[in-house]
Design a protein around this motif. Sequence first.
Motif, mmCIF file in Angstrom:
data_model
loop_
_atom_site.group_PDB
_atom_site.id
_atom_site.type_symbol
_atom_site.label_atom_id
_atom_site.label_comp_id
_atom_site.label_asym_id
_atom_site.label_seq_id
_atom_site.Cartn_x
_atom_site.Cartn_y
_atom_site.Cartn_z
ATOM 1 N N VAL A 89 22.968 -23.924 118.499
ATOM 2 C CA VAL A 89 23.273 -24.981 119.765
ATOM 3 C C VAL A 89 24.075 -25.667 119.076
ATOM 4 C CG1 VAL A 89 23.184 -26.601 121.255
ATOM 5 C CG2 VAL A 89 21.207 -24.931 121.118
ATOM 6 N N GLU A 90 24.979 -26.226 118.901
ATOM 7 C CA GLU A 90 26.570 -26.797 117.789
ATOM 8 C C GLU A 90 27.724 -27.474 118.868
ATOM 9 O OE1 GLU A 90 28.173 -24.878 115.002
ATOM 10 O OE2 GLU A 90 27.854 -22.852 116.328
ATOM 11 N N ASN A 91 28.226 -28.218 118.410
ATOM 12 C CA ASN A 91 29.319 -29.253 119.014
ATOM 13 C C ASN A 91 30.351 -28.622 119.548
ATOM 14 O OD1 ASN A 91 28.618 -31.949 116.837
ATOM 15 N ND2 ASN A 91 28.954 -32.199 119.231
ATOM 16 N N VAL A 92 30.786 -27.891 120.090
ATOM 17 C CA VAL A 92 32.234 -27.129 121.124
ATOM 18 C C VAL A 92 33.492 -27.728 120.026
ATOM 19 C CG1 VAL A 92 33.054 -28.270 122.593
ATOM 20 C CG2 VAL A 92 32.420 -26.266 123.145
ATOM 21 N N SER A 97 30.149 -36.492 110.902
ATOM 22 C CA SER A 97 29.106 -36.347 110.809
ATOM 23 C C SER A 97 28.090 -37.087 112.011
ATOM 24 C CB SER A 97 28.150 -36.020 109.301
ATOM 25 O OG SER A 97 28.340 -36.649 108.759
ATOM 26 N N ASP A 98 28.264 -38.236 111.267
ATOM 27 C CA ASP A 98 27.994 -39.684 112.015
ATOM 28 C C ASP A 98 28.028 -39.313 113.189
ATOM 29 O OD1 ASP A 98 30.496 -39.999 111.634
ATOM 30 O OD2 ASP A 98 30.739 -42.204 111.779
ATOM 31 N N LYS A 99 28.824 -38.587 113.787
ATOM 32 C CA LYS A 99 29.504 -38.457 115.489
ATOM 33 C C LYS A 99 29.147 -37.604 116.206
ATOM 34 C CE LYS A 99 32.968 -41.361 115.459
ATOM 35 N NZ LYS A 99 34.630 -41.424 115.974
ATOM 36 N N ASN A 100 27.918 -36.404 115.281
ATOM 37 C CA ASN A 100 27.471 -34.804 115.504
ATOM 38 C C ASN A 100 25.704 -35.114 115.763
ATOM 39 O OD1 ASN A 100 26.367 -32.290 115.403
ATOM 40 N ND2 ASN A 100 27.089 -32.182 113.608
ATOM 41 N N ILE A 101 25.294 -35.308 117.233
ATOM 42 C CA ILE A 101 24.134 -35.702 117.731
ATOM 43 C C ILE A 101 22.810 -34.334 117.195
ATOM 44 C CG2 ILE A 101 24.562 -36.155 119.753
ATOM 45 C CD1 ILE A 101 24.582 -34.147 121.918
ATOM 46 N N PHE A 102 23.692 -33.498 116.947
ATOM 47 C CA PHE A 102 23.144 -31.750 116.067
ATOM 48 C C PHE A 102 22.614 -32.079 115.070
ATOM 49 C CE2 PHE A 102 25.576 -30.601 120.020
ATOM 50 C CZ PHE A 102 24.737 -30.345 120.886
ATOM 51 N N LYS A 103 22.864 -32.492 114.264
ATOM 52 C CA LYS A 103 23.382 -32.865 112.876
ATOM 53 C C LYS A 103 21.429 -33.164 112.624
ATOM 54 C CE LYS A 103 24.333 -35.551 108.076
ATOM 55 N NZ LYS A 103 24.945 -36.459 107.225
ATOM 56 N N GLY A 104 20.795 -32.539 111.734
ATOM 57 C CA GLY A 104 19.039 -32.233 111.269
ATOM 58 C C GLY A 104 18.388 -31.885 111.991
ATOM 59 N N LYS A 105 18.992 -31.514 113.110
ATOM 60 C CA LYS A 105 18.275 -30.701 114.413
ATOM 61 C C LYS A 105 17.880 -29.512 114.353
ATOM 62 C CE LYS A 105 17.467 -34.754 117.246
ATOM 63 N NZ LYS A 105 15.950 -35.101 117.436
ATOM 64 N N SER A 106 16.772 -28.684 114.335
ATOM 65 C CA SER A 106 16.885 -27.121 113.957
ATOM 66 C C SER A 106 16.884 -26.796 115.524
ATOM 67 C CB SER A 106 15.633 -26.786 114.199
ATOM 68 O OG SER A 106 13.929 -27.425 114.882
ATOM 69 N N THR A 107 17.130 -25.498 116.103
ATOM 70 C CA THR A 107 17.057 -24.814 117.268
ATOM 71 C C THR A 107 16.257 -25.576 118.222
ATOM 72 O OG1 THR A 107 18.814 -23.473 117.180
ATOM 73 C CG2 THR A 107 18.088 -23.353 119.042
ATOM 74 N N GLU A 108 15.216 -25.421 117.731
ATOM 75 C CA GLU A 108 13.614 -25.214 118.189
ATOM 76 C C GLU A 108 13.797 -26.840 118.160
ATOM 77 O OE1 GLU A 108 9.535 -25.413 116.647
ATOM 78 O OE2 GLU A 108 10.494 -23.160 116.651
ATOM 79 N N LYS A 109 13.539 -27.606 117.520
ATOM 80 C CA LYS A 109 13.561 -29.446 118.396
ATOM 81 C C LYS A 109 14.554 -29.487 119.377
ATOM 82 C CE LYS A 109 11.373 -31.239 114.742
ATOM 83 N NZ LYS A 109 10.514 -32.233 115.215
ATOM 84 N N ILE A 110 16.082 -28.998 119.108
ATOM 85 C CA ILE A 110 17.257 -29.648 120.331
ATOM 86 C C ILE A 110 16.544 -28.590 121.496
ATOM 87 C CG2 ILE A 110 19.083 -29.240 120.952
ATOM 88 C CD1 ILE A 110 20.150 -29.007 118.223
#
Length: 893
Positions: A89-92, A97-110
Amino acid sequence: MIVLTVLFLCIISTYSASVKGHTTGPSLSNDRLYKFAYTAEVYVDRAKASLQKSAGYRFSAGVDVNILWRNPENDDDQLIKVMIRNVQVENVNERPSDKNIFKGKSTEKIIGKEYLEALQRPMVLELARGKVQNFYSYENEPGFTQNLKRGLASLFQLQMHSGSVREVDISGQCNVTYQVRQNQVTKIKALDSCEIEKTGFTSHNQILDVSTKATSATIYVLEDSFIKSIKAEENYVFLLNSRRKTGAKIVSKQRLELQSAEAGPGLIAGKHVAGVIKTLDSSYVSVPLVAETVKSECKKCPSLSEHWKSIKEHMHPEKLSKAEAARSFLSFIQNTRKATKEEILQIIKTENKELLPQIVDAITSAQTPASLEAILEFLDFKDASTSILQERFLYACGFASHPSEMLLRTLTSKLKGDIANEEIRETLVIVMGALIRKLCDREGCKLPAVVEAKKLILGRLEKPKKDDNVRMYLLALKNALLPEAIPLLLKYAESEEGHISNAAVTTLQRYDPSFLTNEVRKTMNRIYHQNRKVHEKTVRTTAAAIILNSNPSYMEVKNILLSIGELPLEMNKYMLSIIQDILQLEKPSSKTVRKVLKDMRTHNYERFSKPGSSSAYSGYITRGPDISSTYSLDILYSGSGILRRSNLNIHAFDRNAQLHAGQVVIEAQGLETIIAATPDEGEENLDSFAGMSAILFDIQLRPVTFFQGYGDLMSKMLSATGDPISVVKGLILLTDYSQEFQLQSGPRASADFQGGLAIDISGGMEFSLWYRESKTNVKNRIAMFVAGNVEVDSFFLKTGMETTLEIETALDFISTVQFSQYPFLVCMQMDRVGSPFRHSVTKYESLPSGRRYTARRGKAETLEGCEYPLHQENSNMCRKVFSTASDSSGSWF
């Protein structure tokens, strides 16, 4: 003949042999594993914006597909296994990076470990002739993972020949059209035809509502009768009808591309699908391919009482002309719709009296069973001391965007019970008329509650009792506009006098011209020309307006024009102004009027040069590509120069609909004795009276009386403070659109648009014998706030866009008459103050953990104030009025 028969049989057998082993849907090879790359993208943005800066997300995964079983008796019937793997899951769109809510989060965490495991469990599809006959998955799997799988499974459904068909997939049962060209198949799905459980509601009037457009197209590229690639796209567009620049869109894209084909598992032996499924995994169950309703719960949302505490400062009466009041009103409605009866009652019972009217507006506008139960438990119609709250409740019912049969049934039962205040009883009956029309407009005219309410109102008019307030039932019909009531209205218009005949004829004026039959026009002609009895000027002029607005014949128009010159002085001038206004604004009857005016017997100086102060004028407030709005201002005086009626109307319309946005009518009668003047014909016995009546957004409100009778007039003149009398004050829900819908890729989406109005209309009439001057002043203070929220709820992520617009404005209508000389000096003014206008757009993405991305844009401007133009004669008169006022201000007595 025998030779032909043998030849025919040979052809048939050859054809049968050729099609054996060929399917009419996608064909998979045995013992092969097909590996696909799958992406599902969601974009949310303004309606006309490009997708490069949209909010949204991309869901990507690998997909393995292989055939499990083929029906030995029918190659078109097969089972295929589909398994999702390597989910990301990623930004479309690319984002810092400071506006990326998925940064540092694995798919399992998301997504969550449990949900990710469920998502990657394989599903099995039974395909017959290219259509999914059964969808097999695990019974207790979470709804949102099932929907993501359904979205993928629906892509495998296609047919190999052109044509239209009803087809079931994740969107429901829909009309689908296939176009086949060589190795490409295009599938067009008519989303508005899909039969699926739907929730939501729309606004009652089209101009206040939201337009939607939804499209769905899928393109299949085939190779060796199997899928090489699939591209699918859905578009949902939402536009506010009153301002189509304010809108939003959701774009959902799916893409499935074949990466490779390699050796795979062999087929499972078996004659029947059920046995093969049991052999494969006994935990599999057949579940519907149509999506199930899934919506994530808000875990950190404030309670209703907490929300109320945060907004209550904006709901004080003195702040009701501010946009922040309308914003707070809308947000409180949204939260009330999620609340229980007990939560609502807790606020009503503990808040102070100053804020209670605004709370009643919001709770009634929520229109949920819990809110209705709570407000009815709190209000006591036997208690006259709470009449203000009762009236606010009733008006909020009248403005309800999607009233229920239960609401009308409740009001009917209240009418049959004890009501302490007669004004509340009158308001109740008038509001029942509005609810009848709204339910009838939604094909609810045969509902038991509607039938009962209609019978009650019509029955009281057919056989009125001695003490019945006939006028209030006529005003109820002014809202209900029942076609079957027209004969009754004709009877009251022609046979009664005073406010009864006036109420009947103005009610007929509200009907669509298509309902105004020849019988209606005959009656109106008799009233105008006084064929049977003498009528008041107000009734006669309204009758003339009905004739001229209902496709009049040549002779009807000619007779009206020939009457000009023979009428009382001020009525002459008024009818002349009406005719000139029809021609100036190119109204429907203008062609007939022009045709009649070619006859010199009707169009001559002697007839068209009569003096007087009465007038009528119409003009445009706005003319735009979306909607236009007009104002009309007419004023009729008695022969003694005293105001008889002033009428201000505002209409909004587009190509398909119109809205009577507002009407303020001030009427006065029987005032001639004060200045020792002679009453006009038919008005010799009228009691002294002045009052105001208003229509607001197509709803007739209860009229307000300034004074009734000579004694009351003298009392009020001596004790007058100059303060205006309030006609309506409160918060109104105008736009109320809420829809939920299913995206083909799996997530649930919603669109909510609400428009609130904080309004304060007041009016007054001043009458000075000393200065021989009268003045009427209608003040309209309005603040409007519209909020739209379009959101995609993927359970593990919410993405959406909020759009708002707000405006604060004021419109004043002032009419000044100086009757110290003749002809009288009359000045009409219609002014709008400068109006601040603000528009903002906020796009967002948020995770359940609280991590959120927000992008805001806003624009603020001021719409300049103006004085709306009236006819040149009025402008000349205003100069004289103000010049006279200036001269007298410094004089000594």
